[in-house]
Design an enzyme around this catalytic site. Sequence first.
Site, PDB file in Angstrom:
ATOM      1  N   HIS A  71       0.848  -1.180   0.000  1.00 37.14           N
ATOM      2  CA  HIS A  71       0.000   0.000   0.000  1.00 37.14           C
ATOM      3  C   HIS A  71       0.888   1.236   0.000  1.00 37.14           C
ATOM      4  O   HIS A  71       2.119   1.149   0.124  1.00 37.14           O
ATOM      5  CB  HIS A  71      -0.940   0.004   1.201  1.00 37.14           C
ATOM      6  N   ASP A 124       0.122   6.840  -3.602  1.00 37.25           N
ATOM      7  CA  ASP A 124      -0.980   6.491  -4.497  1.00 37.25           C
ATOM      8  C   ASP A 124      -1.192   7.520  -5.597  1.00 37.25           C
ATOM      9  O   ASP A 124      -1.323   7.171  -6.772  1.00 37.25           O
ATOM     10  CB  ASP A 124      -2.287   6.358  -3.701  1.00 37.25           C
TER      11      ASP A 124
END
Length: 387
Positions: free
Chosen positions: A126, A156
Amino acid sequence: MGVLSGFRVIELAGMGPCPMAGMLLADMGAEVICVDRGVNADPMYAKDMSRRGKKSVVLDLKSDRGRELFLKLVSTADVLIEGFRPGVMEKLGIGPEPCFEINPELIYGRMTGWGQDGPLAKNAGHDINYIALTGALHAIGPKGEKPVLPLNLVGDFGGGSMFLVMGILGALLETGRSGKGQVVDAAMVDGVANLMWMCHSFNAVGLWNLAERGTNLLDGAAFFYDTYETSDGKYLALGSIEPQFFSQFVERMGLDKTVFNGSAQNDPSQWPSLKQELAEAFRQKTRDDWCALLEDSDACVSPVLSASEAPHHPHNSARDSYLPIDGYLQPAPAPRFSRTPSSVLHGRRQPGADTRSILTAMGIRGDDIDQLEADGTVACARAPETA
């Protein structure tokens, strides 16, 4: 008509970076068709702004007929973007090779955390993991305390979505000259490594300590580049780096110029004590009182607004930086173009809302679509949602 009007993008439904990339491309005028797997029961989906401006088709990519329809759709596209682990698309039989066979000019955009190769390529991860491996997470936070998480903005979206979009746009320009497509391997670790360029540059000339956070010009160590609490428990952001801006800040604040001067600003040994003095000064007024005194100047002082406050700030309001879509405020498309402005064509569509119209445009007859729906190869939503 946006700058990407006339381009068709196929997006494989996923989470995070890929959907944002698709949203940005749709805002710029591209026809973005999201290939969904079915109905999404996640309550967040009902307000997922990354779905704005996109069409939706539901295909079963695990079936032969579903893959056949997908490849037929790809043959009409300029760009394909997917965010699966390396090898997943190949296993499904829709990796780069079969796509290039039917569409040699296709830009095949791949979004991953670790990249398409390397020891960690097939591992889960992540944002927190990707920024940890690139030095970005280590650099954020107060001296002597644990690293501070910058939401999932850096990995991200900064290192992921933005670099994927940049790669796609660059590849489209090149394809316009060569007539050949290619794969864009956008890895968040690569993107975040690039975002750290300034820290590495400063370090190379001895102006940044990569080993210890909270000791450098832009990481909260400097008294003139930090946040300060006000009397009402809110915060101000101060960024008066340049001498002319710093002097205006000192003047407007009414600070002692014999203490707050250029010499002190350039002496890190004085930063801790001056920060304490500034903290005490800022606690004497409310955030709004200080803004009235400082914000309309070159002192480089701004209120630290919550995300719910931000749309209503006079500057953001004047620029229409947020728009009401799907019943709530969303950031307006960016960047802005003088001749071919971006826009949000419509709000979120239901999964499969455009399946029938897209298949019809591909030359598939209505009764065949009915049969594909009956056997589960496709799904069609009867009433598309609009903004």
